[in-house]
Design a protein around this motif. Sequence first.
Motif: not given
Length: 118
Positions: A99-118
């Motif tokens: 559930d942690f990953f399922a619920l937080q994934f959209p936030k994690i992916i947005n943070t990674m994109k903004k940080a240029g980590a993808l």
Amino acid sequence: MESKTIALVKVLGTEYEILSADPEHKDLHGSGHDGVCDYLTHRILISNLSDWDETEDRKAEYTKQTLRHEIIHAFLFESGLGYNSEKSEHWAMNEEMTDFFALQFPKIINTMKKAGAL
């Protein structure tokens, strides 16, 4: 009680069929779950929520959350963690962690994109 294929996805090289099903489908009915990941048949079954008295927007958001949850289960299983985490009380298949990953994934992916980590 038919199910309808809505997508075919690769999970670490293994193809999973994602299906939408009536809440009365044999794999959902009475389980208390709106989604099921079957590691043996490589199918993810998601309830179409036809019996829900909610807005379409709420149904759509809940369906996405449920789908993310079941996909995370598939990734953990295909990583070998489904069987290899037994000695620690199945930590890798734990519902809270999933559930942690399922619920937080959209936030994690947005943070990674903004940080240029993808």
